[in-house]
Write a protein that holds these residues in place. Structure first.
Motif, PDB file in Angstrom:
ATOM      1  N   ALA A  35       4.183   1.902   2.422  1.00 28.44           N
ATOM      2  CA  ALA A  35       5.294   2.729   1.956  1.00 28.44           C
ATOM      3  C   ALA A  35       4.776   4.105   1.584  1.00 28.44           C
ATOM      4  CB  ALA A  35       5.984   2.071   0.761  1.00 28.44           C
ATOM      5  N   SER A  36       5.678   5.071   1.532  1.00 31.38           N
ATOM      6  CA  SER A  36       5.354   6.430   1.096  1.00 31.38           C
ATOM      7  C   SER A  36       6.638   7.054   0.549  1.00 31.38           C
ATOM      8  CB  SER A  36       4.810   7.261   2.276  1.00 31.38           C
ATOM      9  OG  SER A  36       5.774   7.364   3.303  1.00 31.38           O
ATOM     10  N   PRO A  37       6.528   8.101  -0.262  1.00 29.54           N
ATOM     11  CA  PRO A  37       7.731   8.681  -0.856  1.00 29.54           C
ATOM     12  C   PRO A  37       8.805   9.067   0.163  1.00 29.54           C
ATOM     13  CG  PRO A  37       5.815   9.509  -2.011  1.00 29.54           C
ATOM     14  CD  PRO A  37       5.303   8.700  -0.837  1.00 29.54           C
ATOM     15  N   LEU A  38       8.408   9.659   1.275  1.00 18.83           N
ATOM     16  CA  LEU A  38       9.391  10.100   2.275  1.00 18.83           C
ATOM     17  C   LEU A  38       9.611   9.097   3.393  1.00 18.83           C
ATOM     18  CD1 LEU A  38       8.407  13.874   2.626  1.00 18.83           C
ATOM     19  CD2 LEU A  38      10.141  12.839   1.145  1.00 18.83           C
ATOM     20  N   GLY A  39       8.772   8.058   3.459  1.00 21.07           N
ATOM     21  CA  GLY A  39       8.853   7.110   4.563  1.00 21.07           C
ATOM     22  C   GLY A  39       8.300   7.726   5.849  1.00 21.07           C
ATOM     23  N   GLY A  40       8.235   6.916   6.890  1.00 17.30           N
ATOM     24  CA  GLY A  40       7.723   7.406   8.164  1.00 17.30           C
ATOM     25  C   GLY A  40       6.226   7.655   8.135  1.00 17.30           C
TER      26      GLY A  40
ATOM     27  N   ILE B  42       0.862  -1.183   0.000  1.00 13.46           N
ATOM     28  CA  ILE B  42       0.000   0.000   0.000  1.00 13.46           C
ATOM     29  C   ILE B  42       0.897   1.231   0.000  1.00 13.46           C
ATOM     30  CG2 ILE B  42      -1.664   1.375   1.311  1.00 13.46           C
ATOM     31  CD1 ILE B  42      -2.987  -1.130   2.266  1.00 13.46           C
ATOM     32  N   VAL B  43       0.685   2.109  -0.979  1.00 17.39           N
ATOM     33  CA  VAL B  43       1.521   3.304  -1.130  1.00 17.39           C
ATOM     34  C   VAL B  43       0.706   4.545  -0.791  1.00 17.39           C
ATOM     35  CG1 VAL B  43       2.942   4.674  -2.699  1.00 17.39           C
ATOM     36  CG2 VAL B  43       2.893   2.177  -2.923  1.00 17.39           C
ATOM     37  N   LEU B  44       1.139   5.255   0.234  1.00 17.42           N
ATOM     38  CA  LEU B  44       0.452   6.460   0.697  1.00 17.42           C
ATOM     39  C   LEU B  44       1.226   7.707   0.282  1.00 17.42           C
ATOM     40  CD1 LEU B  44       0.206   4.362   3.623  1.00 17.42           C
ATOM     41  CD2 LEU B  44      -1.774   5.862   3.498  1.00 17.42           C
ATOM     42  N   THR B  45       0.533   8.831   0.251  1.00 19.64           N
ATOM     43  CA  THR B  45       1.149  10.105  -0.090  1.00 19.64           C
ATOM     44  C   THR B  45       2.025  10.631   1.048  1.00 19.64           C
ATOM     45  OG1 THR B  45       0.689  12.377  -0.826  1.00 19.64           O
ATOM     46  CG2 THR B  45      -0.833  11.421   0.776  1.00 19.64           C
ATOM     47  N   SER B  46       2.992  11.475   0.693  1.00 22.72           N
ATOM     48  CA  SER B  46       3.764  12.210   1.703  1.00 22.72           C
ATOM     49  C   SER B  46       3.486  13.707   1.622  1.00 22.72           C
ATOM     50  CB  SER B  46       5.273  11.974   1.510  1.00 22.72           C
ATOM     51  OG  SER B  46       5.640  10.654   1.804  1.00 22.72           O
ATOM     52  N   HIS B  47       2.545  14.097   0.769  1.00 24.89           N
ATOM     53  CA  HIS B  47       2.286  15.517   0.512  1.00 24.89           C
ATOM     54  C   HIS B  47       1.209  16.044   1.456  1.00 24.89           C
ATOM     55  CE1 HIS B  47       2.341  19.120  -2.087  1.00 24.89           C
ATOM     56  NE2 HIS B  47       1.060  19.205  -1.753  1.00 24.89           N
TER      57      HIS B  47
ATOM     58  N   ASP C 176       2.100  14.578  -5.307  1.00 22.27           N
ATOM     59  CA  ASP C 176       3.397  13.879  -5.236  1.00 22.27           C
ATOM     60  C   ASP C 176       3.450  12.526  -5.936  1.00 22.27           C
ATOM     61  OD1 ASP C 176       1.962  12.338  -3.396  1.00 22.27           O
ATOM     62  OD2 ASP C 176       3.486  12.430  -1.820  1.00 22.27           O
ATOM     63  N   MET C 177       2.356  12.120  -6.588  1.00 17.60           N
ATOM     64  CA  MET C 177       2.378  10.810  -7.250  1.00 17.60           C
ATOM     65  C   MET C 177       2.534  10.830  -8.779  1.00 17.60           C
ATOM     66  SD  MET C 177       2.556   8.381  -5.154  1.00 17.60           S
ATOM     67  CE  MET C 177       2.431   8.205  -3.379  1.00 17.60           C
TER      68      MET C 177
ATOM     69  N   ALA D 138       5.432   4.153  10.544  1.00 17.53           N
ATOM     70  CA  ALA D 138       6.772   3.736  10.125  1.00 17.53           C
ATOM     71  C   ALA D 138       6.764   3.179   8.699  1.00 17.53           C
ATOM     72  CB  ALA D 138       7.310   2.690  11.097  1.00 17.53           C
ATOM     73  N   THR D 139       6.081   3.892   7.781  1.00 14.87           N
ATOM     74  CA  THR D 139       6.055   3.413   6.395  1.00 14.87           C
ATOM     75  C   THR D 139       7.471   3.372   5.834  1.00 14.87           C
ATOM     76  OG1 THR D 139       5.779   5.611   5.393  1.00 14.87           O
ATOM     77  CG2 THR D 139       3.768   4.437   6.030  1.00 14.87           C
ATOM     78  N   LEU D 140       7.691   2.433   4.936  1.00 17.01           N
ATOM     79  CA  LEU D 140       8.981   2.327   4.267  1.00 17.01           C
ATOM     80  C   LEU D 140       9.133   3.463   3.266  1.00 17.01           C
ATOM     81  CD1 LEU D 140       8.895  -1.509   3.458  1.00 17.01           C
ATOM     82  CD2 LEU D 140      10.030  -0.379   5.393  1.00 17.01           C
ATOM     83  N   GLN D 141      10.372   3.846   3.002  1.00 15.91           N
ATOM     84  CA  GLN D 141      10.611   4.846   1.963  1.00 15.91           C
ATOM     85  C   GLN D 141      10.445   4.172   0.605  1.00 15.91           C
ATOM     86  OE1 GLN D 141      14.115   7.126   2.662  1.00 15.91           O
ATOM     87  NE2 GLN D 141      13.662   8.596   1.043  1.00 15.91           N
ATOM     88  N   LEU D 142       9.660   4.794  -0.254  1.00 20.16           N
ATOM     89  CA  LEU D 142       9.260   4.176  -1.512  1.00 20.16           C
ATOM     90  C   LEU D 142      10.452   3.752  -2.369  1.00 20.16           C
ATOM     91  CD1 LEU D 142       6.611   3.442  -2.863  1.00 20.16           C
ATOM     92  CD2 LEU D 142       6.624   5.664  -4.000  1.00 20.16           C
ATOM     93  N   GLY D 143      11.495   4.564  -2.369  1.00 24.35           N
ATOM     94  CA  GLY D 143      12.666   4.267  -3.184  1.00 24.35           C
ATOM     95  C   GLY D 143      13.411   3.020  -2.765  1.00 24.35           C
TER      96      GLY D 143
END
Length: 228
Positions: A44-49, A5-10, A108-109, A82-87
């Motif tokens: 996960a998310s672009p910035l993580g956390g 699951i990918v969430l936004t960091s914006h 941001d997507m 504590a999402t993983l950093q997408l990269g």
């Protein structure tokens, strides 16, 4: 079954000075549909956390059974923080990818190279790609293995122009999702504003609005179980 699951960091709603992020119901409902269905869920998310939560989705009138369950679920809250950093995430080992909405993904997507690479990898491997509400913004610049826009010629949906007008953000968002999906060649369809509506085209699954989030997750789960 293992689902990313990918969430936004914006967290900024254009130049309004207001906050945005992901929409709680659009995360919580699919999260529990998938978990209860036996899937392992990785966030996960672009910035993580901790990804930013749209404050409006946390208002009393936006609560659902799934959001209330999440608020009482310390383990889920800890995982979200504590999402993983997408990269740092690879498509390897995952069976599907899911994008919850909220207005954040509109910023941001669309051009996030890590996200686009992940979507391409899932498509190449014929694994399901799902997105709901504003999250199909993650698909508008994605390409298929032939270099064409992923949504071209595909049945898709997403937050409607009417719904955007309804929340008075037509002039705030960077583009109108309905228009952009059409521009990319998507066979865009929609149901009544705010009512559940899902489009399925092979392994591409999209939902129109928050009310569609559970149905998108159920279709995703159905496809994964059918694969055995």
């Amino acid at each position: 079954m293992k689902i990313l699951i990918v969430l936004t960091s914006h967290d900024r709603l254009g130049d309004t000075g207001k906050k945005t992020g992901f929409w709680l119901e659009e995360f919580a409902a699919p999260y529990y549909v998938l978990k209860d269905g036996g899937a392992e869920v990785v966030l996960a998310s672009p910035l993580g956390g901790q990804p930013p939560l749209d404050p409006k989705s946390d208002a009393p009138d936006a609560q659902t059974d799934a959001t209330r369950r999440f608020k009482a679920d310390a383990e889920a809250q800890q995982q979200l923080a504590a999402t993983l950093q997408l990269g740092a995430v690879s498509a390897d080992g995952f069976d599907a990818i899911f994008y919850p909405g909220g207005h954040g993904p509109m910023w941001d997507m669309p051009d996030n190279m890590d996200s686009l690479a992940l979507i391409a990898a899932f498509v190449q491997a014929d694994k399901p790609v799902a997105a709901v509400c504003h999250a199909p913004a993650a698909l508008v610049n994605a390409r298929d293995k032939d270099g064409e826009y992923l949504v071209k010629g595909k049945r898709v949906t997403g937050f409607t122009n009417g719904e955007e007008a309804g929340v008075q953000l037509t002039d705030v968002v960077p583009f109108l999702l309905e228009d952009r999906l059409r521009e990319r060649g998507g066979l865009y369809a929609k149901g009544p504003d705010w009512k559940p509506f899902v489009q399925v085209d092979g392994t591409l699954i999209t939902g129109q609005n928050p009310a569609s989030s559970e149905a998108v997750a159920e279709e995703l789960l159905r496809q994964l179980k059918a694969r055995g």
